[in-house]
Design a protein around this motif. Structure first.
Motif, PDB file in Angstrom:
ATOM      1  N   HIS A 190       0.837  -1.199   0.000  1.00 10.43           N
ATOM      2  CA  HIS A 190       0.000   0.000   0.000  1.00 10.43           C
ATOM      3  C   HIS A 190       0.874   1.251   0.000  1.00 10.43           C
ATOM      4  CE1 HIS A 190       0.413  -0.288   4.532  1.00 10.43           C
ATOM      5  NE2 HIS A 190       0.618   1.009   4.352  1.00 10.43           N
ATOM      6  N   LEU A 191       0.261   2.384  -0.311  1.00  8.97           N
ATOM      7  CA  LEU A 191       0.960   3.655  -0.325  1.00  8.97           C
ATOM      8  C   LEU A 191       0.908   4.325   1.033  1.00  8.97           C
ATOM      9  CD1 LEU A 191      -0.221   5.224  -3.701  1.00  8.97           C
ATOM     10  CD2 LEU A 191       2.127   4.588  -3.121  1.00  8.97           C
ATOM     11  N   ASP A 192       2.007   5.005   1.379  1.00  9.81           N
ATOM     12  CA  ASP A 192       2.049   5.887   2.532  1.00  9.81           C
ATOM     13  C   ASP A 192       2.149   7.317   2.028  1.00  9.81           C
ATOM     14  OD1 ASP A 192       1.944   3.861   4.410  1.00  9.81           O
ATOM     15  OD2 ASP A 192       4.110   3.761   4.700  1.00  9.81           O
ATOM     16  N   LEU A 193       1.310   8.195   2.581  1.00  7.59           N
ATOM     17  CA  LEU A 193       1.258   9.601   2.181  1.00  7.59           C
ATOM     18  C   LEU A 193       1.750  10.471   3.334  1.00  7.59           C
ATOM     19  CD1 LEU A 193      -2.299   9.673   0.546  1.00  7.59           C
ATOM     20  CD2 LEU A 193      -0.146   8.914  -0.463  1.00  7.59           C
ATOM     21  N   LEU A 194       2.283  11.634   2.987  1.00 11.47           N
ATOM     22  CA  LEU A 194       2.847  12.539   3.989  1.00 11.47           C
ATOM     23  C   LEU A 194       2.359  13.952   3.725  1.00 11.47           C
ATOM     24  CD1 LEU A 194       5.004  12.538   6.349  1.00 11.47           C
ATOM     25  CD2 LEU A 194       6.652  13.289   4.612  1.00 11.47           C
ATOM     26  N   PRO A 195       1.942  14.686   4.782  1.00 13.15           N
ATOM     27  CA  PRO A 195       1.596  16.097   4.576  1.00 13.15           C
ATOM     28  C   PRO A 195       2.837  16.910   4.223  1.00 13.15           C
ATOM     29  CG  PRO A 195       0.750  15.265   6.685  1.00 13.15           C
ATOM     30  CD  PRO A 195       1.717  14.252   6.171  1.00 13.15           C
ATOM     31  N   TYR A 196       2.627  18.056   3.614  1.00 13.83           N
ATOM     32  CA  TYR A 196       3.709  18.988   3.371  1.00 13.83           C
ATOM     33  C   TYR A 196       4.008  19.770   4.655  1.00 13.83           C
ATOM     34  CZ  TYR A 196       3.718  18.116  -1.626  1.00 13.83           C
ATOM     35  OH  TYR A 196       3.834  17.506  -2.851  1.00 13.83           O
ATOM     36  N   PRO A 197       5.245  20.239   4.820  1.00 15.90           N
ATOM     37  CA  PRO A 197       5.566  21.042   6.012  1.00 15.90           C
ATOM     38  C   PRO A 197       4.595  22.200   6.169  1.00 15.90           C
ATOM     39  CG  PRO A 197       7.575  20.510   4.806  1.00 15.90           C
ATOM     40  CD  PRO A 197       6.429  20.051   3.941  1.00 15.90           C
ATOM     41  N   GLY A 198       4.104  22.361   7.377  1.00 13.63           N
ATOM     42  CA  GLY A 198       3.152  23.424   7.667  1.00 13.63           C
ATOM     43  C   GLY A 198       1.705  23.013   7.549  1.00 13.63           C
ATOM     44  N   ASP A 199       1.434  21.872   6.897  1.00 18.52           N
ATOM     45  CA  ASP A 199       0.061  21.389   6.790  1.00 18.52           C
ATOM     46  C   ASP A 199      -0.314  20.582   8.021  1.00 18.52           C
ATOM     47  OD1 ASP A 199      -0.265  22.604   4.368  1.00 18.52           O
ATOM     48  OD2 ASP A 199      -0.072  20.790   3.168  1.00 18.52           O
ATOM     49  N   ASP A 200      -1.594  20.512   8.283  1.00 20.19           N
ATOM     50  CA  ASP A 200      -2.106  19.823   9.465  1.00 20.19           C
ATOM     51  C   ASP A 200      -2.568  18.419   9.083  1.00 20.19           C
ATOM     52  OD1 ASP A 200      -4.797  19.235  11.226  1.00 20.19           O
ATOM     53  OD2 ASP A 200      -3.230  20.218  12.394  1.00 20.19           O
ATOM     54  N   ARG A 201      -1.948  17.403   9.683  1.00 18.62           N
ATOM     55  CA  ARG A 201      -2.278  16.020   9.322  1.00 18.62           C
ATOM     56  C   ARG A 201      -3.738  15.697   9.619  1.00 18.62           C
ATOM     57  NH1 ARG A 201      -2.383  10.912  11.541  1.00 18.62           N
ATOM     58  NH2 ARG A 201      -1.814  11.713  13.585  1.00 18.62           N
ATOM     59  N   ALA A 202      -4.240  16.111  10.782  1.00 15.36           N
ATOM     60  CA  ALA A 202      -5.630  15.810  11.142  1.00 15.36           C
ATOM     61  C   ALA A 202      -6.598  16.441  10.145  1.00 15.36           C
ATOM     62  CB  ALA A 202      -5.922  16.304  12.561  1.00 15.36           C
ATOM     63  N   ALA A 203      -6.302  17.655   9.719  1.00 15.66           N
ATOM     64  CA  ALA A 203      -7.161  18.317   8.734  1.00 15.66           C
ATOM     65  C   ALA A 203      -7.106  17.583   7.402  1.00 15.66           C
ATOM     66  CB  ALA A 203      -6.737  19.772   8.563  1.00 15.66           C
ATOM     67  N   GLU A 204      -5.914  17.096   7.031  1.00 20.61           N
ATOM     68  CA  GLU A 204      -5.787  16.331   5.793  1.00 20.61           C
ATOM     69  C   GLU A 204      -6.593  15.034   5.873  1.00 20.61           C
ATOM     70  OE1 GLU A 204      -4.335  16.710   2.770  1.00 20.61           O
ATOM     71  OE2 GLU A 204      -4.026  18.812   3.290  1.00 20.61           O
ATOM     72  N   VAL A 205      -6.550  14.373   7.006  1.00 20.14           N
ATOM     73  CA  VAL A 205      -7.311  13.135   7.173  1.00 20.14           C
ATOM     74  C   VAL A 205      -8.810  13.414   7.064  1.00 20.14           C
ATOM     75  CG1 VAL A 205      -7.922  11.321   8.819  1.00 20.14           C
ATOM     76  CG2 VAL A 205      -5.521  11.939   8.483  1.00 20.14           C
ATOM     77  N   ASP A 206      -9.263  14.490   7.679  1.00 15.00           N
ATOM     78  CA  ASP A 206     -10.679  14.856   7.568  1.00 15.00           C
ATOM     79  C   ASP A 206     -11.052  15.137   6.111  1.00 15.00           C
ATOM     80  OD1 ASP A 206     -11.177  14.585  10.259  1.00 15.00           O
ATOM     81  OD2 ASP A 206     -10.890  16.721  10.712  1.00 15.00           O
TER      82      ASP A 206
END
Length: 251
Positions: free
Chosen positions: A199-215
């Motif tokens: 499977h793929l693993d994704l990463l937020p960009y610096p300064g982005d909020d992981r929880a917001a990305e998941v939502d």
């Protein structure tokens, strides 16, 4: 807001052995700080032997699990690139010497070679193709799916990768910076019946909020996934066709 694919996660009974196989297969470095083996393009002086996340290539993260691969063909696999007929022949011979085995997934008479790694994970060694001339050793991460257009909708919105071609039969994406592998969705008979071995693993960009990305991913159609992971610093999700993926925390 967007996420960047940074690595392919492979489950294995013997993570170190499978990690060594893929490092040798791709000409990359392997790093095992614990139970997990990380594989990436060799960089002189780097702590792991390679940079992570690499700005171009998708690394490989091999994680040991207690369950062996089922006989069911993986619905996610890697395609390896070659530059000439001689390179194709040499690479197949070298991979078989490393422990890869030929497999029949119903491909018939095709110009590429289908192999499996030492634990049975299928992959393809492609004949030379101009479209993959600058990808590096991994030409593409290929996902079998029922509806490539819907996968393109979800993954195009989930990531910042550029759509190259979208049709009823396939969809192709690539990093906007160019270089590195393609991400391809291929219309394939049948539906997903067992957990993906890759499977793929994704990463937020610096300064982005992981929880917001998941939502945001949930709003796009992703669903939460409990794989027994417990309290971990990443989030396990599934795309609209059930393919597992993880959203990692920034290092």
């Amino acid at each position: 807001m967007a996420l960047r694919p940074v690595q392919v996660n492979i489950k294995a009974l013997d993570g170190r052995a499978v990690g060594r196989f893929w490092a040798q297969a791709l000409g990359w470095s392997a790093f095992s700080p614990g139970v997990t083996t990380y594989v990436g393009p060799a960089v002189a002086g780097a702590v792991r032997g390679f940079d992570w996340p690499d700005p171009v290539f998708l690394g490989i993260d091999v994680v040991p699990v207690p369950e062996a691969k089922t006989p069911v063909k993986n619905r996610v696999h890697l395609d390896l690139a070659t530059t000439s007929a001689a390179h194709h022949e040499e690479l197949v011979a070298r991979l078989r010497a490393l422990g890869a085995t030929p497999v029949d997934v119903g491909q018939g008479d095709v110009p590429w070679t289908v192999l499996a790694d030492p634990e049975g994970n299928e992959f393809c060694v492609l004949e030379p193709r101009e479209v993959y001339r600058d990808t590096g050793p991994v030409a593409a991460v290929v996902v079998d799916c029922v509806d490539p257009r819907d996968m393109a909708r979800f993954w195009g919105a989930a990531t910042n990768w550029t759509p190259l071609d979208v049709s009823d039969d396939h969809a192709t994406f690539r990093s906007p910076g160019g270089g590195g592998p393609h991400l391809e969705f291929l219309r394939t008979p049948g539906v997903k019946t067992v957990p993906d071995r890759l499977h793929l693993d994704l990463l937020p960009y610096p300064g982005d909020d992981r929880a917001a990305e998941v939502d945001r991913l949930r709003a796009l159609g992703a669903t939460d996934l409990d794989l027994g992971q417990g309290d971990v610093p990443w989030t396990c999700l599934a795309d609209p066709e059930g393919h597992e993926f993880c959203v990692l925390s920034l290092p």
